[in-house]
Design an enzyme around this catalytic site. Structure first.
Site, PDB file in Angstrom:
ATOM      1  N   HIS A   1       0.820  -1.211   0.000  1.00 48.73           N
ATOM      2  CA  HIS A   1       0.000   0.000   0.000  1.00 48.73           C
ATOM      3  C   HIS A   1       0.862   1.272   0.000  1.00 48.73           C
ATOM      4  O   HIS A   1       0.672   2.171  -0.825  1.00 48.73           O
ATOM      5  CB  HIS A   1      -0.924  -0.023   1.225  1.00 48.73           C
ATOM      6  N   GLU A   2       1.810   1.320   0.922  1.00 50.53           N
ATOM      7  CA  GLU A   2       2.603   2.554   1.057  1.00 50.53           C
ATOM      8  C   GLU A   2       3.507   2.768  -0.160  1.00 50.53           C
ATOM      9  O   GLU A   2       3.765   3.905  -0.555  1.00 50.53           O
ATOM     10  CB  GLU A   2       3.407   2.545   2.357  1.00 50.53           C
TER      11      GLU A   2
ATOM     12  N   HIS B   1       1.685   4.719  -2.625  1.00 56.29           N
ATOM     13  CA  HIS B   1       1.761   6.175  -2.392  1.00 56.29           C
ATOM     14  C   HIS B   1       3.111   6.727  -2.834  1.00 56.29           C
ATOM     15  O   HIS B   1       3.179   7.802  -3.433  1.00 56.29           O
ATOM     16  CB  HIS B   1       1.594   6.492  -0.902  1.00 56.29           C
TER      17      HIS B   1
ATOM     18  N   HIS C   1      -5.661   6.988  -2.471  1.00 50.35           N
ATOM     19  CA  HIS C   1      -6.529   5.916  -1.985  1.00 50.35           C
ATOM     20  C   HIS C   1      -7.609   5.545  -2.999  1.00 50.35           C
ATOM     21  O   HIS C   1      -8.100   6.386  -3.741  1.00 50.35           O
ATOM     22  CB  HIS C   1      -7.178   6.326  -0.660  1.00 50.35           C
TER      23      HIS C   1
HETATM   24 ZN   LIG Z   1      -2.693   5.090   2.241  1.00 53.06          ZN
END
Ligand SMILES: [Zn+2]
Ligand SMILES: *[C@@H]1O[C@H](CO)[C@@H](O)[C@H](O)[C@H]1NC(C)=O
Ligand SMILES: *[C@@H]1O[C@H](CO)[C@@H](O)[C@H](O)[C@H]1NC(C)=O
Ligand SMILES: *[C@@H]1O[C@H](CO)[C@@H](O)[C@H](O)[C@H]1NC(C)=O
Ligand SMILES: [Zn+2]
Length: 320
Positions: free
Chosen positions: A273-274, A277, A283
């Protein structure tokens, strides 16, 4: 890059000193209980009420990009559930597929109480989530107060990318020792591999001798000098900064594991997930997507969803 990375090195030795001197006081000021548990007092609350905890709800929705009071607002710091807060709750409900009641009903509470990523769902009025598809200045109950632009990837922050030179390096730098590097290395390498499979990037750990690298990964706790303090156990689990800052921080106070039991948080899922980013993705509204912002203990979500793949390939102009 030297300018970008060296302050962090200095910062960490500084942090270490601060932590050493403050250890006795930290032991007594450590947050107790879940950071989001204030929400439990607010079940069923709605516009027009005055209740203890509403002010914290305002801070919560501000932190994640749903609310921004202007300087003249009378209700920014009080316990009144005003109409601006109600609109923010509705946008949250829209983004998470809930009924847009504007009331803190039980389903909404359940969502808000879940541990999550610290990156806001709406950044400068921009989001990939459902509210991003709304028209600007749409009238009615969904009108949104934070001067939204609602453009998909308004700024399109991304790494400079050419087919011949899309390689990024990373390094581990923690101010708190939580997981040893022998355990962490393969976890992070596998998470990077998932992204490298769908975009023509290569990711590799920087050699010890290298003084410059692109992405810094580490464990930190509470206030750790990047103006986005962590919140102790529960609540926010991790966060990362958009390109080309390249910082990915795990909250050292969570119960991390490479193979989580039902009380532990999965290192690799959060890494996937990170890293999204770090590469420039925001998101997603799709619960199965790696880029969905909420995450539960015991959960494992290590494989990219078609929404993640479409998002990243669109960002780098690969699906035209
Ligand atoms: Zn996030
Ligand atoms: C939305 O409201 C309808 C009707 O009250 C209800 O049947 C449904 O379960 C609700 N959905 C959610 C996600 O709360
Ligand atoms: C938000 O907008 C402000 C002003 O336009 C800008 O300085 C800031 O960098 C933006 N933040 C993000 C995360 O894009
Ligand atoms: C990535 O780091 C390398 C050094 O490892 C550096 O040469 C390159 O400029 C960096 N790329 C970006 C986009 O910062
Ligand atoms: Zn941080």
């Amino acid at each position: 890059m030297a300018l970008k990375n060296s302050p962090i090195l200095g910062l960490q030795s500084f942090l270490l000193l601060v932590v050493m001197f403050m250890l006795p006081s930290l032991l007594f000021t450590k947050p107790n209980g879940e950071p989001f548990s204030f929400l439990e007092n607010l079940q069923g609350s709605h516009q027009g009420q005055k209740l203890e905890g509403v002010c914290k709800l305002k801070r919560y929705l501000e932190k994640f990009g749903y609310l921004q009071y202007n300087d003249h607002s009378t209700h920014a710091n009080d316990e009144e559930f005003d109409d601006q807060l109600e609109s923010a709750v509705k946008v949250y409900q829209l983004n998470y597929g809930l009924n847009e009641t504007g009331t803190l009903d039980s389903r909404t509470m359940e969502m808000m109480l879940r541990p999550r990523c610290g990156v806001p769902d709406i950044i400068n009025g921009t989001t990939r989530m459902r509210s991003g598809k709304m028209k600007r200045h749409q009238p009615g109950p969904l009108s949104f107060h934070i001067a939204p632009q609602f453009a998909f990837f308004k700024r399109r922050q991304k790494w400079p990318y050419t087919l011949t030179k899309a390689s990024l390096t990373y390094r581990f730098r923690s101010s708190v020792e939580v997981i040893d590097l022998q355990t962490l290395r393969p976890v992070i390498a596998q998470a990077f591999a998932k992204w490298a499979f769908v975009i023509p990037f290569t990711f590799s750990e920087a050699q010890e001798s290298q003084t410059h690298w692109n992405i810094t990964i580490g464990f930190h706790k509470l206030d750790h000098g990047d103006r986005h303090a962590f919140d102790g156990p529960g609540g926010i689990l991790a966060h990362a900064f958009a390109p080309t800052i390249g910082w990915f921080h795990y909250d050292a106070d969570e119960n991390w594991s490479p193979n989580p039991n039902t009380n532990q948080i999965d290192l690799e899922s959060i890494a996937a997930h990170e890293i999204g980013h770090v590469l420039g993705l925001e998101h997603s509204a799709i619960p199965e997507a790696v880029m969905y912002g909420l995450f539960s203990a015991g959960e494992q979500k290590r494989e990219l969803h078609s929404d993640d793949i479409l998002g990243i390939r669109t960002l780098y102009g690969l699906d035209r």
